[in-house]
Design an enzyme around this catalytic site. Structure first.
Site, mmCIF file in Angstrom:
data_model
loop_
_atom_site.group_PDB
_atom_site.id
_atom_site.type_symbol
_atom_site.label_atom_id
_atom_site.label_comp_id
_atom_site.label_asym_id
_atom_site.label_seq_id
_atom_site.Cartn_x
_atom_site.Cartn_y
_atom_site.Cartn_z
ATOM 1 N N SER A 1 0.833 -1.195 0.000
ATOM 2 C CA SER A 1 0.000 0.000 0.000
ATOM 3 C C SER A 1 0.868 1.246 0.000
ATOM 4 C CB SER A 1 -0.859 -0.025 1.264
ATOM 5 O OG SER A 1 -1.416 1.235 1.493
ATOM 6 N N ALA A 2 0.325 2.302 -0.597
ATOM 7 C CA ALA A 2 1.016 3.593 -0.576
ATOM 8 C C ALA A 2 1.185 4.113 0.842
ATOM 9 C CB ALA A 2 0.225 4.603 -1.397
ATOM 10 N N TYR B 1 -2.260 -1.424 10.771
ATOM 11 C CA TYR B 1 -2.472 -1.933 9.407
ATOM 12 C C TYR B 1 -1.277 -1.572 8.517
ATOM 13 C CZ TYR B 1 -3.859 -1.866 4.527
ATOM 14 O OH TYR B 1 -3.861 -2.045 3.167
ATOM 15 N N LYS C 1 1.934 -3.938 6.481
ATOM 16 C CA LYS C 1 2.387 -3.888 5.083
ATOM 17 C C LYS C 1 3.898 -3.642 5.043
ATOM 18 C CE LYS C 1 -1.544 -4.717 3.261
ATOM 19 N NZ LYS C 1 -1.792 -6.049 2.693
ATOM 20 N N GLY D 1 -4.712 11.150 11.539
ATOM 21 C CA GLY D 1 -3.890 10.199 10.786
ATOM 22 C C GLY D 1 -3.848 10.477 9.283
HETATM 23 P P1 NAD Z 1 -11.003 -7.166 0.776
HETATM 24 O O1 NAD Z 1 -11.244 -7.188 2.243
HETATM 25 O O2 NAD Z 1 -12.131 -6.895 -0.126
HETATM 26 O O3 NAD Z 1 -10.328 -8.532 0.318
HETATM 27 C C1 NAD Z 1 -9.486 -9.301 1.155
HETATM 28 C C2 NAD Z 1 -9.958 -10.743 1.079
HETATM 29 O O4 NAD Z 1 -9.093 -11.546 1.901
HETATM 30 C C3 NAD Z 1 -11.373 -10.945 1.602
HETATM 31 O O5 NAD Z 1 -12.099 -11.718 0.669
HETATM 32 C C4 NAD Z 1 -11.184 -11.696 2.925
HETATM 33 O O6 NAD Z 1 -12.270 -12.553 3.199
HETATM 34 C C5 NAD Z 1 -9.898 -12.442 2.661
HETATM 35 N N1 NAD Z 1 -9.108 -12.781 3.849
HETATM 36 C C6 NAD Z 1 -8.679 -11.962 4.835
HETATM 37 N N2 NAD Z 1 -7.927 -12.657 5.718
HETATM 38 C C7 NAD Z 1 -7.890 -13.931 5.264
HETATM 39 C C8 NAD Z 1 -7.259 -15.122 5.729
HETATM 40 N N3 NAD Z 1 -6.522 -15.149 6.850
HETATM 41 N N4 NAD Z 1 -7.425 -16.272 5.018
HETATM 42 C C9 NAD Z 1 -8.166 -16.263 3.880
HETATM 43 N N5 NAD Z 1 -8.765 -15.175 3.394
HETATM 44 C C10 NAD Z 1 -8.630 -14.017 4.070
HETATM 45 O O7 NAD Z 1 -9.807 -6.130 0.536
HETATM 46 P P2 NAD Z 1 -9.228 -5.525 -0.830
HETATM 47 O O8 NAD Z 1 -9.573 -4.083 -0.886
HETATM 48 O O9 NAD Z 1 -9.556 -6.398 -1.973
HETATM 49 O O10 NAD Z 1 -7.675 -5.598 -0.512
HETATM 50 C C11 NAD Z 1 -6.868 -6.681 -0.941
HETATM 51 C C12 NAD Z 1 -5.448 -6.466 -0.421
HETATM 52 O O11 NAD Z 1 -4.965 -5.208 -0.904
HETATM 53 C C13 NAD Z 1 -5.359 -6.407 1.099
HETATM 54 O O12 NAD Z 1 -4.157 -7.037 1.492
HETATM 55 C C14 NAD Z 1 -5.289 -4.924 1.382
HETATM 56 O O13 NAD Z 1 -4.614 -4.651 2.580
HETATM 57 C C15 NAD Z 1 -4.500 -4.415 0.175
HETATM 58 N N6 NAD Z 1 -4.745 -2.985 -0.125
HETATM 59 C C16 NAD Z 1 -6.026 -2.531 -0.302
HETATM 60 C C17 NAD Z 1 -6.252 -1.170 -0.555
HETATM 61 C C18 NAD Z 1 -7.642 -0.644 -0.731
HETATM 62 O O14 NAD Z 1 -7.827 0.577 -0.631
HETATM 63 N N7 NAD Z 1 -8.643 -1.461 -1.012
HETATM 64 C C19 NAD Z 1 -5.167 -0.278 -0.643
HETATM 65 C C20 NAD Z 1 -3.883 -0.783 -0.477
HETATM 66 C C21 NAD Z 1 -3.683 -2.138 -0.215
HETATM 67 N N1 UFG Z 2 -12.563 11.364 3.143
HETATM 68 C C1 UFG Z 2 -13.579 12.257 3.481
HETATM 69 N N2 UFG Z 2 -14.752 11.744 3.955
HETATM 70 C C2 UFG Z 2 -14.966 10.412 4.098
HETATM 71 C C3 UFG Z 2 -13.927 9.511 3.741
HETATM 72 C C4 UFG Z 2 -12.745 10.029 3.282
HETATM 73 O O1 UFG Z 2 -13.413 13.455 3.375
HETATM 74 O O2 UFG Z 2 -16.059 10.014 4.546
HETATM 75 C C5 UFG Z 2 -11.300 11.909 2.599
HETATM 76 C C6 UFG Z 2 -10.078 11.566 3.444
HETATM 77 O O3 UFG Z 2 -9.886 12.538 4.439
HETATM 78 C C7 UFG Z 2 -8.980 11.550 2.382
HETATM 79 C C8 UFG Z 2 -9.688 11.041 1.124
HETATM 80 O O4 UFG Z 2 -11.079 11.283 1.357
HETATM 81 O O5 UFG Z 2 -8.527 12.854 2.125
HETATM 82 C C9 UFG Z 2 -9.487 9.552 0.872
HETATM 83 O O6 UFG Z 2 -9.809 8.827 2.042
HETATM 84 P P1 UFG Z 2 -9.999 7.231 2.018
HETATM 85 O O7 UFG Z 2 -10.400 6.821 3.398
HETATM 86 O O8 UFG Z 2 -10.884 6.835 0.896
HETATM 87 O O9 UFG Z 2 -8.551 6.701 1.652
HETATM 88 P P2 UFG Z 2 -7.128 6.901 2.363
HETATM 89 O O10 UFG Z 2 -6.254 7.590 1.380
HETATM 90 O O11 UFG Z 2 -7.266 7.485 3.699
HETATM 91 O O12 UFG Z 2 -6.644 5.392 2.559
HETATM 92 C C10 UFG Z 2 -6.763 4.397 1.517
HETATM 93 C C11 UFG Z 2 -6.961 3.017 2.167
HETATM 94 C C12 UFG Z 2 -5.729 2.609 2.925
HETATM 95 C C13 UFG Z 2 -4.537 2.661 1.993
HETATM 96 C C14 UFG Z 2 -4.402 4.015 1.337
HETATM 97 C C15 UFG Z 2 -3.319 3.969 0.275
HETATM 98 O O13 UFG Z 2 -8.088 3.054 3.053
HETATM 99 O O14 UFG Z 2 -5.881 1.288 3.397
HETATM 100 O O15 UFG Z 2 -5.628 4.394 0.695
HETATM 101 O O16 UFG Z 2 -3.115 5.180 -0.287
HETATM 102 F F1 UFG Z 2 -3.422 2.392 2.696
#
Ligand code: NAD
Ligand code: UFG
Length: 331
Positions: free
Chosen positions: A124-125, A148, A152, A291
Site C-alpha cells: 500500500s502507498a 495496518y 504492510k 492520521g
Molecule cells: P477485501 O477485504 O475486499 O479482500 C481481502 C480478502 O481476503 C477478503 O475476501 C477476505 O475474506 C480475505 N481474507 C482476509 N484474511 C484472510 C485469511 N486469513 N485467510 C483467507 N482469506 C482471508 O480487501 P481488498 O480491498 O480487496 O484488498 C486486498 C489487499 O490489498 C489487502 O491485502 C489490502 O490490505 C491491500 N490494499 C487494499 C487497498 C484498498 O484501498 N482497497 C489499498 C492498499 C492495499
Molecule cells: N474522506 C472524506 N470523507 C470520508 C472519507 C474520506 O473526506 O467520509 C477523505 C479523506 O480525508 C482523504 C480522502 O477522502 O482525504 C481519501 O480517504 P480514504 O479513506 O478513501 O482513503 P485513504 O487515502 O485514507 O486510505 C486508503 C486506504 C488505505 C490505503 C491508502 C493507500 O483506506 O488502506 O488508501 O493510499 F493504505
C-alpha cells in the site's frame, strides 16, 4: 500459469481473478470469506465464462495451505488476503499483525517447500507515510500511523529478506494507491460492511440515499482546494497491473507503485461523481480525520517502463462504474 490467489473473493482479488482468466491463466482462490461472500466466486466465473478452483480456508493455517500446494502445480501466488480497515487495526492490533503477517510467512514457506518462486504481494502507498509527493519507489519509507500500515511495511521487509537469502525467488511488491470503481458489468465491486471508511463507497451510498451527506474531513490542507488529495485508480486497471507484474517477474524483489500519477481532491471527486452520474451528492465540511495526510499520489513511471503497464481509465469512468455497482447492489 496456475495462479493461487489468496483473498480472491475480495474487492481487488475478484477483479484480478477475472483479468487473470481473461489473460489465459488458471485461478485457484483461497479465501475464508472474512470480508467477502461466496457468491462473488460464482460471479467471477459468470463474468469470465471460465471455471475457477476454490478453497474456503484461512491462509494462516499452514496445513490447509500445504494441501493446495500438494494438490496443484502452482506456478505463482498473488497474496491479497489481509485485513485492511485502518481504524479497526488500532482497536485490534494483534488480529491485524497475526492475520497479515502470519499469512505472508505461511505462504512463502509453502512456496519454498514446493519450489514455487513467483510471488506478488498487495502492499500500500501507506508505507510512504507523509513523504513529499509524488511518491517514488526509491524513497525511504516513513512510519505509518497505524498497525495496518505496519503490517504492510513488515511484510515488505520479510519478503525482501527472503528474496535476498534465496535468489531463485521473484517477488513483486505492489504499492496500491486508492482503488475505486467496479467491473463494468456492475456484478462485482466494493461492498464494505457497515458504514464505509473510504471516500468513494461513502459518496455512492450518499447518492443512493442510504447515508444523508458526505462529511469532508478538512478543507484547510495545503492542496488545490484545501481538501485531501489522493491518487484514485480504477480497480480494473489495478487488476491488469497484477497480470503485468506476474508476467514480468524477474529474480529478486521489485517494488512498483500502481497508481495513475494524478492526484484529485475530495471535492474534485465529488464533482466528478455528480457529473458522471447526473446525481447530487450533499456534503458538509467537518474536522480533519486523525492520521490523514494532505496529499498522496504516485510517480507511476517505473511500472510503465518495466511492466509496460499504465492506468487507462479516468475519474469519470471510475465514478460511473462505482455508481452502477452501488445502484444494483443488494445487501
Ligand atoms: P477485501 O477485504 O475486499 O479482500 C481481502 C480478502 O481476503 C477478503 O475476501 C477476505 O475474506 C480475505 N481474507 C482476509 N484474511 C484472510 C485469511 N486469513 N485467510 C483467507 N482469506 C482471508 O480487501 P481488498 O480491498 O480487496 O484488498 C486486498 C489487499 O490489498 C489487502 O491485502 C489490502 O490490505 C491491500 N490494499 C487494499 C487497498 C484498498 O484501498 N482497497 C489499498 C492498499 C492495499
Ligand atoms: N474522506 C472524506 N470523507 C470520508 C472519507 C474520506 O473526506 O467520509 C477523505 C479523506 O480525508 C482523504 C480522502 O477522502 O482525504 C481519501 O480517504 P480514504 O479513506 O478513501 O482513503 P485513504 O487515502 O485514507 O486510505 C486508503 C486506504 C488505505 C490505503 C491508502 C493507500 O483506506 O488502506 O488508501 O493510499 F493504505
Amino acid at each position: 500459469m496456475n495462479i493461487l490467489v489468496t483473498g480472491g473473493a475480495g474487492y481487488i482479488g475478484s477483479h484480478t481473478c477475472i483479468a487473470l482468466l481473461e489473460a489465459g491463466h488458471s485461478v485457484i482462490i483461497a479465501d475464508n470469506f472474512r470480508n467477502s461472500k461466496p457468491e462473488t466466486v460464482e460471479k467471477i466465473m459468470d463474468i469470465a465464462a471460465k471455471e475457477v478452483i476454490f478453497y474456503e480456508i484461512d491462509v494462516t493455517d499452514a496445513e490447509a495451505v500445504n494441501i493446495i500446494f500438494k494438490n496443484y502445480k502452482i506456478d505463482g501466488v498473488i497474496h491479497f488476503a489481509g485485513l485492511k480497515a485502518v481504524g479497526e487495526s488500532v482497536q485490534k492490533p494483534l488480529d491485524y499483525y497475526y492475520n497479515n503477517i502470519v499469512s505472508t510467512i505461511v505462504l512463502t514457506k509453502a512456496c519454498q517447500k514446493y519450489g514455487v518462486n513467483r510471488f506478488v504481494f498487495s502492499s500500500s502507498a501507506t508505507v510512504y507515510g507523509d513523504n513529499t509527493v509524488p511518491f517514488v519507489e526509491t524513497m525511504d519509507l516513513l512510519p505509518t500511523t497505524n498497525p495496518y500500515g505496519e503490517t504492510k511495511a513488515i511484510s515488505e521487509r520479510i519478503l525482501t529478506d527472503i528474496a535476498k537469502a534465496d535468489p531463485s525467488f521473484s517477488i513483486s511488491l505492489l504499492r496500491y494507491f486508492n482503488p475505486v470503481g467496479a467491473h463494468e458489468s456492475g456484478l462485482i465491486g466494493e461492498a464494505p460492511n457497515g458504514i464505509p471508511n473510504n471516500l468513494m463507497p461513502y459518496i455512492a451510498q450518499v447518492a443512493k440515499g442510504k447515508l444523508e451527506r458526505l462529511r469532508v474531513f478538512g478543507n484547510d490542507y495545503s492542496t488545490v482546494d484545501g481538501t485531501g488529495v489522493r491518487d484514485y485508480i480504477h480497480v480494473v486497471d489495478l487488476a491488469e497491473g497484477h497480470v503485468a507484474a506476474l508476467e514480468n517477474l524477474t529474480e529478486g524483489v521489485h517494488v512498483y507503485n500502481l497508481g495513475t500519477g494524478k492526484g484529485s481532491s475530495v471535492l474534485e471527486l465529488v464533482k466528478a461523481f455528480e457529473k458522471a452520474n447526473d446525481i447530487e451528492v450533499p456534503y458538509e465540511i467537518v474536522d480533519r480525520r486523525p492520521g490523514d495526510i494532505a496529499s498522496c499520489f504516485a510517480d507511476a513511471s517505473k511500472a510503465k517502463q518495466e511492466l509496460g503497464w499504465i492506468a487507462k481509465r479516468d475519474l469519470i469512468t471510475m465514478c460511473r462504474d462505482a455508481w452502477r455497482f452501488e445502484k444494483n447492489y443488494k445487501e
